[in-house]
Design a protein around this motif. Structure first.
Motif, PDB file in Angstrom:
ATOM      1  N   MET A   1       0.836  -1.200   0.000  1.00 18.21           N
ATOM      2  CA  MET A   1       0.000   0.000   0.000  1.00 18.21           C
ATOM      3  C   MET A   1       0.877   1.259   0.000  1.00 18.21           C
ATOM      4  N   ASN A   2       1.960   1.260   0.798  1.00 17.27           N
ATOM      5  CA  ASN A   2       2.869   2.417   0.802  1.00 17.27           C
ATOM      6  C   ASN A   2       3.402   2.672  -0.598  1.00 17.27           C
ATOM      7  N   LEU A   3       3.797   1.598  -1.271  1.00 17.45           N
ATOM      8  CA  LEU A   3       4.407   1.738  -2.597  1.00 17.45           C
ATOM      9  C   LEU A   3       3.388   2.226  -3.629  1.00 17.45           C
ATOM     10  N   ILE A   4       2.197   1.655  -3.599  1.00 19.09           N
ATOM     11  CA  ILE A   4       1.201   2.039  -4.604  1.00 19.09           C
ATOM     12  C   ILE A   4       0.722   3.480  -4.363  1.00 19.09           C
ATOM     13  N   GLU A   5       0.756   3.921  -3.106  1.00 14.23           N
ATOM     14  CA  GLU A   5       0.446   5.326  -2.812  1.00 14.23           C
ATOM     15  C   GLU A   5       1.496   6.238  -3.451  1.00 14.23           C
ATOM     16  N   CYS A   6       2.781   5.841  -3.343  1.00 15.88           N
ATOM     17  CA  CYS A   6       3.849   6.635  -3.976  1.00 15.88           C
ATOM     18  C   CYS A   6       3.624   6.670  -5.492  1.00 15.88           C
ATOM     19  N   CYS A   7       3.209   5.542  -6.066  1.00 14.70           N
ATOM     20  CA  CYS A   7       2.968   5.485  -7.521  1.00 14.70           C
ATOM     21  C   CYS A   7       1.828   6.429  -7.893  1.00 14.70           C
ATOM     22  N   ARG A   8       0.817   6.440  -7.046  1.00 15.94           N
ATOM     23  CA  ARG A   8      -0.345   7.312  -7.296  1.00 15.94           C
ATOM     24  C   ARG A   8       0.091   8.785  -7.303  1.00 15.94           C
ATOM     25  N   TYR A   9       0.801   9.222  -6.272  1.00 18.86           N
ATOM     26  CA  TYR A   9       1.140  10.640  -6.168  1.00 18.86           C
ATOM     27  C   TYR A   9       2.213  11.062  -7.168  1.00 18.86           C
ATOM     28  N   ASN A  10       3.007  10.103  -7.635  1.00 14.62           N
ATOM     29  CA  ASN A  10       4.077  10.454  -8.582  1.00 14.62           C
ATOM     30  C   ASN A  10       3.674  10.152 -10.026  1.00 14.62           C
ATOM     31  N   GLU A  11       2.431   9.799 -10.217  1.00 12.92           N
ATOM     32  CA  GLU A  11       1.885   9.547 -11.559  1.00 12.92           C
ATOM     33  C   GLU A  11       2.787   8.650 -12.401  1.00 12.92           C
ATOM     34  N   VAL A  12       3.123   7.532 -11.776  1.00 10.00           N
ATOM     35  CA  VAL A  12       3.950   6.512 -12.438  1.00 10.00           C
ATOM     36  C   VAL A  12       3.213   6.011 -13.691  1.00 10.00           C
ATOM     37  N   LYS A  13       3.980   5.767 -14.771  1.00 13.63           N
ATOM     38  CA  LYS A  13       3.359   5.362 -16.046  1.00 13.63           C
ATOM     39  C   LYS A  13       2.828   3.936 -16.021  1.00 13.63           C
ATOM     40  N   HIS A  14       3.527   3.063 -15.238  1.00 14.27           N
ATOM     41  CA  HIS A  14       3.109   1.661 -15.216  1.00 14.27           C
ATOM     42  C   HIS A  14       3.592   1.014 -13.923  1.00 14.27           C
ATOM     43  N   PHE A  15       2.670   0.456 -13.178  1.00 13.70           N
ATOM     44  CA  PHE A  15       2.996  -0.244 -11.931  1.00 13.70           C
ATOM     45  C   PHE A  15       2.833  -1.740 -12.186  1.00 13.70           C
ATOM     46  N   ILE A  16       3.953  -2.454 -12.080  1.00 13.28           N
ATOM     47  CA  ILE A  16       3.933  -3.904 -12.326  1.00 13.28           C
ATOM     48  C   ILE A  16       4.277  -4.579 -10.995  1.00 13.28           C
ATOM     49  N   TYR A  17       3.587  -5.643 -10.666  1.00  4.91           N
ATOM     50  CA  TYR A  17       3.840  -6.268  -9.356  1.00  4.91           C
ATOM     51  C   TYR A  17       3.730  -7.779  -9.468  1.00  4.91           C
TER      52      TYR A  17
ATOM     53  N   HIS B   1      -6.341  -3.063  -8.618  1.00  8.81           N
ATOM     54  CA  HIS B   1      -7.517  -2.717  -9.430  1.00  8.81           C
ATOM     55  C   HIS B   1      -8.150  -1.427  -8.933  1.00  8.81           C
ATOM     56  N   THR B   2      -8.247  -1.297  -7.627  1.00 12.39           N
ATOM     57  CA  THR B   2      -8.874  -0.101  -7.056  1.00 12.39           C
ATOM     58  C   THR B   2      -8.093   1.156  -7.465  1.00 12.39           C
ATOM     59  N   TYR B   3      -6.750   1.079  -7.409  1.00 14.24           N
ATOM     60  CA  TYR B   3      -5.932   2.244  -7.780  1.00 14.24           C
ATOM     61  C   TYR B   3      -5.993   2.507  -9.284  1.00 14.24           C
ATOM     62  N   SER B   4      -6.083   1.454 -10.081  1.00 16.62           N
ATOM     63  CA  SER B   4      -6.215   1.645 -11.532  1.00 16.62           C
ATOM     64  C   SER B   4      -7.530   2.367 -11.818  1.00 16.62           C
ATOM     65  N   HIS B   5      -8.570   1.979 -11.084  1.00 16.94           N
ATOM     66  CA  HIS B   5      -9.896   2.597 -11.282  1.00 16.94           C
ATOM     67  C   HIS B   5      -9.947   4.027 -10.725  1.00 16.94           C
ATOM     68  N   LEU B   6      -9.535   4.184  -9.465  1.00 12.35           N
ATOM     69  CA  LEU B   6      -9.700   5.493  -8.829  1.00 12.35           C
ATOM     70  C   LEU B   6      -8.751   6.558  -9.369  1.00 12.35           C
ATOM     71  N   TYR B   7      -7.503   6.157  -9.625  1.00 13.32           N
ATOM     72  CA  TYR B   7      -6.477   7.165  -9.963  1.00 13.32           C
ATOM     73  C   TYR B   7      -5.906   6.972 -11.356  1.00 13.32           C
ATOM     74  N   ASN B   8      -6.536   6.082 -12.129  1.00 14.75           N
ATOM     75  CA  ASN B   8      -6.077   5.842 -13.496  1.00 14.75           C
ATOM     76  C   ASN B   8      -4.613   5.393 -13.539  1.00 14.75           C
ATOM     77  N   LEU B   9      -4.206   4.640 -12.522  1.00 17.33           N
ATOM     78  CA  LEU B   9      -2.826   4.129 -12.458  1.00 17.33           C
ATOM     79  C   LEU B   9      -2.768   2.813 -13.246  1.00 17.33           C
ATOM     80  N   PRO B  10      -2.056   2.782 -14.396  1.00 18.82           N
ATOM     81  CA  PRO B  10      -1.986   1.526 -15.135  1.00 18.82           C
ATOM     82  C   PRO B  10      -1.234   0.467 -14.320  1.00 18.82           C
TER      83      PRO B  10
END
Ligand code: NAD
Length: 342
Positions: free
Chosen positions: A115-131, A171-180
């Motif tokens: 969750m900490n990491l995906i929050e950083c991805c959200r605020y930094n508008e990362v182009k692609h989050f792969i996990y 999925h929630t972050y992809s939906h809410l914040y358009n994070l691929p």
């Protein structure tokens, strides 16, 4: 300017190979790891040293920072300083059996850390989050090969439950914040610089020492053993294949692997499951030694069979595994003997 990727768990088995591969392909890699002692820390440090001792051209594209996913402030500083375009999350508390006795490690790294990491991805508008997800999400499913559109609501270990949770959080972050986001369900990955807690590594070590090996479910377990280079092939192809929103998504038939949001999930396996006992024979043949076998029943949290259907990933990035188990085990054993001076 080269593209920047942040890789978590960079001192781990898959993180090390992925870092090496992406540096070689011209990415600038920022690797982080907490060097936890789940298994031999010397091996984790040796992997990092191996990258650091590589050619200067590679070395310049590499920065390693010791950091725990639980250190949110430090993570924020890393994102501010390096501004990665891509994030590959491979840090996690791995292992099914360890989760029976150490549940909180899984909640800390795999849920709070994730969750900490995906929050950083959200605020930094990362182009692609792969996990990294895992074949263990298929839990009690008996229909093989496993396909991404099967239901995965019956986990049989806390490890599997945390991996499935990662997919739902993504999925929630992809939906809410358009994070691929793309989740990769890895199937029993093996190879050089591998993980000492995994069966193939333990078998090799014990057979060489003449010690007995414990074989659960009497060796009848089916595993889809996947060679590490096939995994890094997928990572290299998928990183710049960014999921897009899909307005045509059929809400009346919401298949689990797809979404209206920029979200994907894929199996990454070998699509060639093998009985554990046959796999052990290959190790014995390559070592030229016979194992002393202790046949035991199933362990709590384990699944009887894993087998991957690779149709979706093949369609998405054109992936077919290239390494036979015989070849992969031979490379592993050569590395093992070299690393331990045997
Ligand atoms: N190897 C496999 O067969 C396999 C199969 C399915 C899924 N996976 C998943 O793939 C990923 C990589 O697996 P691996 O085999 O390389 O495992 P690994 O244990 O070798 O690597 C994970 C790394 O993450 C680090 N780490 C753990 N918790 C951390 C935290 N809180 N903060 C920072 N670093 C942390 C560890 O020190 C380790 O070096 C994991 O998410 C794992 O669950 C692996």
């Amino acid at each position: 300017m080269s593209k920047k990727v942040l890789i978590t768990g960079a001192a781990g088995f898959i993180g090390f190979h992925s870092s090496k591969r992406l540096i070689e392909e011209g990415y600038e890699v920022i690797g982080i790891d907490n060097f936890n002692n789940y298994y031999d820390v010397k091996l984790k440090k040796a992997r990092i040293e191996y990258i650091e001792k590589s050619k200067k051209s590679i070395h310049k594209k590499w920065k390693f920072i010791k950091c725990d996913l639980l250190e949110r402030t430090k993570l924020d500083e890393i994102f501010d300083k390096y501004n990665p375009e891509y994030v590959l999350n491979l840090a996690a508390q791995a292992g099914v059996r360890y989760s029976i006795d150490n549940p909180s490690e899984y909640i800390n790294s795999n849920i709070v850390g994730f969750m900490n990491l995906i929050e950083c991805c959200r605020y930094n508008e990362v182009k692609h989050f792969i996990y990294a997800s895992s074949s263990s999400v298929y839990g009690g499913n008996k229909t093989i090969p496993f396909k991404e559109d099967q239901g995965v609501n019956h986990p049989v270990s806390l490890y599997a439950a945390t991996k499935r949770s990662n997919e739902l959080i993504a999925h929630t972050y992809s939906h809410l914040y358009n994070l691929p986001s793309t989740g990769l369900r890895f199937f029993t990955v093996y190879g050089p610089w591998g993980r000492p807690d995994m069966a193939y590594y333990i078998f090799t070590s014990k057979i060489l020492k003449g010690e007995p090996i414990k074989i659960f479910n009497h060796g009848k377990m089916l595993r889809d053993f996947t060679y590490i280079d096939d995994v890094t092939n997928v990572i290299s192809k998928i990183i710049h294949k960014i999921p897009k929103s899909n307005i045509k998504f059929d809400l009346s038939n919401p298949v689990p692997s797809k979404s209206w949001a920029p979200f994907k999930i894929f199996n990454v396996g070998n699509s060639n499951p093998m009985e554990l006992i046959t796999f052990i024979k290959i190790i014995e043949n390559k070592l030229g030694l016979k194992a002393k076998k202790e046949l035991l029943s199933m362990q709590l949290g384990d699944v009887e069979a894993t087998s991957s259907d690779l149709g979706l990933i093949d369609e998405w990035v054109g992936f077919k595994p290239e390494t036979s188990i015989e070849k992969g085990i031979e490379i592993f054993i050569n590395w093992y003997k070299d690393y331990y001076n045997i």
